[in-house]
Design an enzyme around this catalytic site. Structure first.
Site, short mmCIF file in Angstrom:
data_model
loop_
_atom_site.label_atom_id
_atom_site.label_comp_id
_atom_site.label_asym_id
_atom_site.label_seq_id
_atom_site.Cartn_x
_atom_site.Cartn_y
_atom_site.Cartn_z
N CYS A 103 2.14 -0.49 -9.03
CA CYS A 103 3.20 0.05 -8.19
C CYS A 103 4.47 0.32 -8.98
O CYS A 103 5.24 1.22 -8.65
CB CYS A 103 3.49 -0.88 -7.02
N GLU A 145 5.73 -3.46 0.84
CA GLU A 145 5.91 -3.03 -0.55
C GLU A 145 5.03 -1.81 -0.72
O GLU A 145 3.81 -1.90 -0.71
CB GLU A 145 5.51 -4.14 -1.52
N GLY A 160 0.82 -1.20 0.00
CA GLY A 160 0.00 0.00 0.00
C GLY A 160 0.86 1.25 0.00
O GLY A 160 2.02 1.23 -0.42
#
Length: 505
Positions: A274, A240, A218
């Protein structure tokens, strides 16, 4: 990864598609007070799961991988309804998880086998030294909404392979896919070592409070909160977090390839990845050619959920507002929008694919994670400037370098402050299951899947020292006379110095 604000949840919730507003399904939220009971059940079941050994667990994981493959259409249809993804974006998740599962099924026994360690000094050769990997009983996984299958199972598969039980807390925005994944685990006849906790912040806190290890994916800000709460019980975490991944295009790059990669890397999943390409630095001599090629590619893209779209909707109005704010800020500070730059007319949280030029680091689009379909491109005068600007970020997840000279690109790559660099490609490190996936700086702590450490991270190390022979056992216990002590100290010092004296020559 961009976080969304907490929402108030009732006992049940209706999940609506961000593409159409139609009902995707309903979910029953977990009462945070029930989480300790759920975790206790997992903890009990984990003992038998560990006792199966790697070979026994591999058979169960293999059955689950087969189930995922056989139910891929069902999973992807639900993904499209729940997230507003395009069909091509939804199609990426299940194969990635099967790839990860296949790797661990083949390698988990070796990864978890006791390791023999050599004696540090000759006189300790009478001892046998082994390192054993023992699973942490309950792993809590707090997963985001952008990849409801991949971001849940790429962590869960490793934990289950290690012999842990898994308590999964999916995003409150995408809880339905997790219900289907749990059903698949049960349909395989697998033991009850995978459970769900559905909800928002309070449920996440309860998961942290009742787990032995936490894997969180997140935002960086939320990652700090997760780590602070886990520290109260001294349990380890793997984080992460956000990214602002740079791409560098050198003057000898294949420009068409670089442009195609930049567009796909920026727009895939509506930029909600991401490791999206979030900013590009292009050497001055090829800048105009690169920009022209990018615009040409972007103008061909179609937005839309399901079949026919190249990428789908943003997850909700909050995420769309971030994208709008970043584009507006860039325009106000002098950037130009070459294509896109606005919300798509009509229903749904769609934003047009957007190319920005004349950008710099005074703009939010170059410094904050956008998590939307934007591609800001900056002209640079030298490789050194490109490296400096790429590193001028609190984030360090991954990056990309394009050059026809691979060795030249590698020399740039090793100067970038991030966890992975793709040369003449983007995002491909995610498919390298033998290598760790993790970020530097505010992009995270530790690594996710990849190599034997993707399993061992969920384990505690237990050292077992056993005798090779009974000779000398107990002979030095309490030999503390002045004469014996002097003799022992002289001998130990002489033995300990053998290595350093040899190395010093």
């Amino acid at each position: 990864m961009t976080a969304t604000p907490d929402v108030e949840l009732s006992a049940t919730g209706t999940i609506r598609s961000p593409a159409t507003g139609s009902v995707a399904g309903t979910v029953r939220w977990t009462d945070p007070a029930d989480v300790p009971r759920i975790a206790a059940g997992l903890r009990e079941a984990q003992r038998a799961w560990e006792a199966r050994g790697p070979e026994g667990r591999a058979k169960v994981l293999a059955r689950y991988a087969v189930w995922l493959g056989e139910h891929r259409d069902e999973i992807e249809h639900l993904l499209i309804r729940e997230t507003g993804k395009s069909a091509i974006d939804a199609a990426q998740e299940v194969p990635l998880i099967i790839m990860i599962a296949s790797y661990y099924i083949k390698t988990m026994a070796k990864a978890l086998a006791p390791e023999k360690r050599p004696a540090p000094m000759p006189f300790l050769s009478i001892k046998r030294i082994e390192v054993h990997y023992r699973p942490r009983p309950v792993v809590g996984i707090i997963a985001p909404w952008n990849y409801p299958v991949a971001n849940a199972l790429m962590d869960a598969i490793g934990a289950l392979a290690a012999g842990c039980a898994v308590l999964l807390k999916p995003s409150e925005r995408t809880p339905l896919t997790a219900e289907l994944l749990l059903r698949g685990w049960q349909d395989c006849g697998a033991p009850e070592v995978l459970a769900l906790a559905q909800g928002a912040r309070e449920v996440s806190e309860a998961v942290i409070d009742n787990s032995d290890f936490v894997q969180f994916t997140g935002s960086s800000a939320t990652g700090v909160k997760v780590m602070e709460r886990a520290a109260r019980r001294l349990i380890p975490v793997s984080l992460e977090l956000g990214g602002k991944d740079p791409m560098i295009v050198l003057d000898d790059a294949d420009i068409e390839l670089a442009a195609h990669a930049a567009v796909w890397g920026a727009m895939f999943n509506a930029g909600q990845t991401c490791v999206s390409v979030e900013r590009v630095y292009v050497l001055e001599s090829v800048y105009e050619q690169f920009v022209d090629a990018v615009v040409r590619d972007v103008e061909k893209l179609r937005t839309g959920a399901g079949e026919g779209g190249d990428f789908g909707a943003l997850i909700d109005e909050n995420q769309l507002a971030v994208t709008e704010r970043h584009v507006a800020d860039a325009k106000a500070k002098g950037a130009k929008v070459l294509t896109g730059g606005r919300r798509r007319p009509g229903p749904g949280c769609f934003y047009e694919p957007t190319v920005l030029v004349d950008v710099d680091h005074s703009m939010l689009c170059m410094t904050e994670e956008t998590f939307g379909p934007t591609l800001p491109i900056m002209k640079v005068g030298s490789v050194a400037e490109a490296i400096r600007l790429a590193n001028d970020s609190p984030y360090g997840l991954s990056a990309a370098v394009f050059s026809r000279d691979v060795e030249r690109a590698k020399s740039v790559a090793v100067q970038l402050d991030c966890g992975a660099v793709n040369i003449n490609d983007v995002i491909s490190n995610l498919m390298c299951t033998t290598a760790p996936m993790g970020g530097w700086k505010a992009s995270g702590l530790g690594a996710r899947f990849g190599g034997p450490d993707g399993i061992r991270k969920y384990c505690r190390q237990e050292v077992i020292v056993s005798p090779r022979t009974s000779i000398g056992a107990g002979s030095t216990y309490y030999s503390n006379s002045p004469k014996a002590l002097k003799r022992m100290n002289k001998l130990l010092t002489r033995l300990a110095l053998i290595g350093p004296r040899r190395a010093a020559k």
